[in-house]
Design a protein around this motif. Structure first.
Motif, mmCIF file in Angstrom:
data_model
loop_
_atom_site.group_PDB
_atom_site.id
_atom_site.type_symbol
_atom_site.label_atom_id
_atom_site.label_comp_id
_atom_site.label_asym_id
_atom_site.label_seq_id
_atom_site.Cartn_x
_atom_site.Cartn_y
_atom_site.Cartn_z
ATOM 1 N N LEU A 63 0.788 7.486 -4.962
ATOM 2 C CA LEU A 63 0.364 6.579 -3.681
ATOM 3 C C LEU A 63 -0.733 6.611 -3.062
ATOM 4 N N THR A 64 -2.010 7.915 -3.810
ATOM 5 C CA THR A 64 -3.274 7.828 -3.818
ATOM 6 C C THR A 64 -3.958 6.925 -3.998
ATOM 7 N N VAL A 65 -3.478 6.751 -5.941
ATOM 8 C CA VAL A 65 -3.939 5.335 -6.615
ATOM 9 C C VAL A 65 -3.742 4.302 -6.347
ATOM 10 N N MET A 66 -2.823 4.500 -6.142
ATOM 11 C CA MET A 66 -2.649 3.192 -5.349
ATOM 12 C C MET A 66 -3.026 2.707 -4.436
ATOM 13 N N ARG A 67 -3.048 3.210 -3.268
ATOM 14 C CA ARG A 67 -4.006 2.715 -1.989
ATOM 15 C C ARG A 67 -5.688 2.237 -2.471
ATOM 16 N N GLU A 68 -5.789 3.930 -2.922
ATOM 17 C CA GLU A 68 -7.743 3.914 -3.206
ATOM 18 C C GLU A 68 -8.182 3.604 -4.229
ATOM 19 N N LEU A 69 -7.655 3.739 -5.226
ATOM 20 C CA LEU A 69 -8.156 2.818 -6.881
ATOM 21 C C LEU A 69 -7.825 1.701 -6.699
ATOM 22 N N LYS A 70 -6.421 1.084 -6.740
ATOM 23 C CA LYS A 70 -6.296 0.236 -7.571
ATOM 24 C C LYS A 70 -6.443 -0.754 -6.246
ATOM 25 N N ASP A 71 -6.235 -0.728 -5.049
ATOM 26 C CA ASP A 71 -5.992 -0.623 -3.616
ATOM 27 C C ASP A 71 -4.941 -1.888 -3.095
ATOM 28 N N CYS A 72 -3.753 -1.100 -3.724
ATOM 29 C CA CYS A 72 -2.363 -1.921 -3.370
ATOM 30 C C CYS A 72 -2.295 -1.765 -2.019
ATOM 31 N N ARG A 73 -1.898 -2.355 -1.959
ATOM 32 C CA ARG A 73 -1.326 -2.362 0.258
ATOM 33 C C ARG A 73 0.344 -2.484 0.344
ATOM 34 N N VAL A 74 0.906 -2.800 -0.498
ATOM 35 C CA VAL A 74 2.700 -3.287 -0.494
ATOM 36 C C VAL A 74 2.773 -1.871 -0.235
ATOM 37 N N PRO A 75 4.243 -2.261 0.679
ATOM 38 C CA PRO A 75 5.289 -1.055 0.743
ATOM 39 C C PRO A 75 4.966 -0.192 0.134
ATOM 40 N N PHE A 76 5.360 1.035 0.122
ATOM 41 C CA PHE A 76 5.523 1.909 -0.826
ATOM 42 C C PHE A 76 6.848 3.089 -0.489
ATOM 43 N N ILE A 77 7.882 3.536 -1.461
ATOM 44 C CA ILE A 77 9.100 4.242 -0.578
ATOM 45 C C ILE A 77 9.195 5.096 -1.922
ATOM 46 N N PHE A 78 8.907 6.298 -1.033
ATOM 47 C CA PHE A 78 9.357 7.655 -1.956
ATOM 48 C C PHE A 78 11.053 7.833 -1.751
ATOM 49 N N LEU A 79 11.305 8.085 -3.654
ATOM 50 C CA LEU A 79 12.360 8.496 -3.773
ATOM 51 C C LEU A 79 12.966 9.684 -4.034
ATOM 52 N N THR A 80 13.487 10.531 -3.468
ATOM 53 C CA THR A 80 13.355 11.849 -3.217
ATOM 54 C C THR A 80 14.204 12.365 -3.594
ATOM 55 N N GLY A 81 14.533 13.662 -4.157
ATOM 56 C CA GLY A 81 15.622 14.593 -4.211
ATOM 57 C C GLY A 81 14.688 16.288 -3.795
ATOM 58 N N HIS A 82 13.653 15.676 -3.489
ATOM 59 C CA HIS A 82 12.609 17.142 -3.150
ATOM 60 C C HIS A 82 13.122 17.772 -1.943
ATOM 61 N N GLU A 83 12.740 18.476 -1.726
ATOM 62 C CA GLU A 83 13.222 19.854 -0.589
ATOM 63 C C GLU A 83 11.931 20.541 0.247
ATOM 64 N N GLU A 84 11.120 20.187 -0.089
ATOM 65 C CA GLU A 84 10.047 20.798 0.726
ATOM 66 C C GLU A 84 9.019 19.117 0.019
ATOM 67 N N LEU A 85 9.158 19.651 2.167
ATOM 68 C CA LEU A 85 8.705 17.745 2.186
ATOM 69 C C LEU A 85 7.324 17.565 3.053
ATOM 70 N N LEU A 112 16.082 -0.240 3.943
ATOM 71 C CA LEU A 112 15.064 -0.327 4.024
ATOM 72 C C LEU A 112 13.882 -0.934 3.637
ATOM 73 N N LEU A 113 14.066 -1.291 1.780
ATOM 74 C CA LEU A 113 13.129 -2.740 1.617
ATOM 75 C C LEU A 113 12.766 -3.909 2.256
ATOM 76 N N VAL A 114 13.649 -3.960 2.678
ATOM 77 C CA VAL A 114 13.593 -5.393 3.903
ATOM 78 C C VAL A 114 13.075 -4.799 5.179
ATOM 79 N N LYS A 115 13.037 -3.750 5.772
ATOM 80 C CA LYS A 115 12.324 -3.732 6.743
ATOM 81 C C LYS A 115 11.081 -3.650 6.699
ATOM 82 N N GLN A 116 10.499 -3.228 5.560
ATOM 83 C CA GLN A 116 9.305 -2.671 4.858
ATOM 84 C C GLN A 116 8.443 -3.845 4.464
ATOM 85 N N LEU A 117 9.256 -4.537 3.711
ATOM 86 C CA LEU A 117 9.020 -6.182 3.826
ATOM 87 C C LEU A 117 8.689 -7.022 4.682
#
Length: 121
Positions: A63-85, A112-117
């Motif tokens: 996400l950081t690379v997309m926003r800061e280096l690629k200047d990509c500002r589209v909605p971003f959704i994390f898919l996660t099973g990660h417990e430590e958030l 969620l995708l519809v809402k973000q878009l």
């Protein structure tokens, strides 16, 4: 048709998410690594769904690379099973990203995708 970029190192998850999104009428570009995603022309991408826990780079870094280096500002959704958030939540808040827990529920993913878009329009 809106195109969604899906980044996940798990081929099964990519296949499931691709099927869900295509059934909902979205175009899907599916890649198994952040490096593949960074090499794409992102100008036709309307949203990004990204796994959080990947071997080479975690979702926060993507996400950081997309926003800061690629200047990509589209909605971003994390898919996660990660417990430590803790680190994920702070990056999500900073860049306006959303979190979607695994296992993925198709209705929740599309909602969620519809809402973000809609909020990005």
């Amino acid at each position: 048709m809106q195109n969604v970029l899906v980044i996940d190192d798990d081929a099964f998850v990519l296949s499931v998410v691709r099927d869900i999104l295509q059934s909902a009428g979205y175009g899907v570009v599916a890649v198994q690594s952040p490096a593949e995603a960074f090499n794409l022309d992102l100008s036709s991408v309307s949203a990004i769904l990204c796994d959080y826990n990947m071997p080479d780079m975690n979702g926060s870094d993507v996400l950081t690379v997309m926003r800061e280096l690629k200047d990509c500002r589209v909605p971003f959704i994390f898919l996660t099973g990660h417990e430590e958030l803790d680190d994920l939540v702070s990056v999500a808040i900073r860049y306006g990203a959303e979190l979607l827990p695994k296992p993925i529920q198709p209705v929740e993913l599309v909602r969620l995708l519809v809402k973000q878009l809609a909020s990005a329009a």
